[in-house]
Design a protein around this motif. Structure first.
Motif, short mmCIF file in Angstrom:
data_model
loop_
_atom_site.label_atom_id
_atom_site.label_comp_id
_atom_site.label_asym_id
_atom_site.label_seq_id
_atom_site.Cartn_x
_atom_site.Cartn_y
_atom_site.Cartn_z
N GLY A 32 0.97 -1.11 -0.29
CA GLY A 32 -0.02 0.17 0.10
C GLY A 32 0.48 1.32 -0.19
N ASP A 33 1.03 1.81 0.40
CA ASP A 33 1.28 3.27 0.99
C ASP A 33 2.94 3.39 2.29
OD1 ASP A 33 0.01 4.79 -0.63
OD2 ASP A 33 -1.25 5.50 1.39
N GLU A 34 3.18 2.03 2.49
CA GLU A 34 4.07 1.67 3.15
C GLU A 34 5.22 1.00 2.60
OE1 GLU A 34 5.00 -1.00 7.55
OE2 GLU A 34 3.43 -1.01 6.21
N GLN A 35 6.35 1.86 2.96
CA GLN A 35 7.24 1.21 2.10
C GLN A 35 8.51 1.52 3.35
OE1 GLN A 35 8.59 3.39 -0.97
NE2 GLN A 35 10.84 3.18 -0.13
N VAL A 36 9.55 -0.14 3.43
CA VAL A 36 10.34 -0.86 4.53
C VAL A 36 11.89 -0.68 3.54
CG1 VAL A 36 10.89 -1.47 6.41
CG2 VAL A 36 8.10 -1.56 5.98
N GLY A 37 12.34 -0.46 4.14
CA GLY A 37 14.16 -0.69 3.96
C GLY A 37 14.93 -1.59 4.26
N TYR A 38 15.64 -2.53 3.89
CA TYR A 38 16.74 -3.24 3.95
C TYR A 38 16.67 -3.25 5.41
CZ TYR A 38 15.74 -5.92 -0.20
OH TYR A 38 15.42 -6.71 -1.32
N ALA A 39 17.46 -1.88 5.45
CA ALA A 39 17.82 -2.10 7.44
C ALA A 39 17.13 -2.00 7.81
CB ALA A 39 18.78 -0.45 7.53
N GLU A 40 15.67 -1.13 8.10
CA GLU A 40 14.38 -0.87 9.08
C GLU A 40 14.09 -2.94 9.15
OE1 GLU A 40 11.52 -0.28 10.95
OE2 GLU A 40 13.43 0.37 10.91
N LEU A 41 13.53 -2.87 7.86
CA LEU A 41 13.46 -4.84 7.60
C LEU A 41 14.49 -4.81 8.69
CD1 LEU A 41 11.03 -7.09 6.83
CD2 LEU A 41 12.82 -7.21 4.44
N ALA A 42 15.81 -5.13 9.14
CA ALA A 42 16.49 -6.01 9.52
C ALA A 42 15.93 -6.04 10.85
CB ALA A 42 17.97 -5.81 8.91
N ARG A 43 15.75 -4.88 11.39
CA ARG A 43 15.93 -4.19 12.58
C ARG A 43 14.72 -4.72 13.05
NH1 ARG A 43 13.12 -1.83 15.42
NH2 ARG A 43 11.74 -0.29 13.62
N ARG A 44 13.49 -4.90 12.68
CA ARG A 44 11.84 -5.04 12.66
C ARG A 44 11.99 -7.22 12.63
NH1 ARG A 44 7.54 -2.26 9.48
NH2 ARG A 44 8.00 -0.05 10.02
N VAL A 45 12.97 -7.13 11.53
CA VAL A 45 13.56 -9.06 11.95
C VAL A 45 13.80 -9.30 13.21
CG1 VAL A 45 13.99 -10.51 11.11
CG2 VAL A 45 12.75 -9.17 9.43
N ARG A 46 14.62 -8.89 13.64
CA ARG A 46 15.60 -8.80 14.61
C ARG A 46 14.93 -8.90 16.12
NH1 ARG A 46 20.21 -6.16 12.52
NH2 ARG A 46 19.61 -4.39 12.97
N ARG A 47 14.40 -8.35 16.34
CA ARG A 47 13.79 -8.01 17.27
C ARG A 47 12.48 -8.69 17.32
NH1 ARG A 47 10.78 -3.15 17.00
NH2 ARG A 47 9.38 -4.27 15.78
#
Length: 116
Positions: A32-47
């Motif tokens: 949709g309107d949400e875009q997530v960069g790889y670094a942010e995705l990595a942070r979310r995945v780690r958490r």
């Protein structure tokens, strides 16, 4: 012998948070309107991976996958935590759980994703 046979370790799988983070701010997910960069995705995945139950024990995890950022993060976090993942379309998880008896299930509840 070929050079490949002399390698002592394989490259890290694509879902590992350190591999994702290596791509920086390039777009990883668009929903949709949400875009997530790889670094942010990595942070979310780690958490998320750090919050999985049974730390250090490989488990069978059933993930009810949806085309959302939270769903993909949950899936990647289960992989990053070392679990074996069984993906289910919404509405199919109960039937798969009867056959496979997963240790954990990740699904949408009350507007968020939970592991039960």
């Amino acid at each position: 012998m070929s050079e490949v046979l002399h390698r002592t370790s394989a490259p890290a799988p694509f879902w590992r948070s350190e591999v994702l983070a290596g791509h920086g701010t390039a777009p990883a997910l668009l929903a949709g309107d949400e875009q997530v960069g790889y670094a942010e995705l990595a942070r979310r995945v780690r958490r998320e991976a750090g919050a999985w139950p049974g730390a250090g024990v490989r488990r069978l995890v059933l993930v009810e996958i949806e085309p959302t950022v939270d769903s993909v993060v949950t899936y990647l976090a289960a992989l990053d935590a070392g679990h074996v993942v069984l993906l289910a379309a919404p509405g199919r998880a109960d039937a798969l759980a009867q056959v496979w008896a997963p240790d954990d299930r990740a699904r949408r509840r009350d507007g968020g994703w939970v592991v039960v």
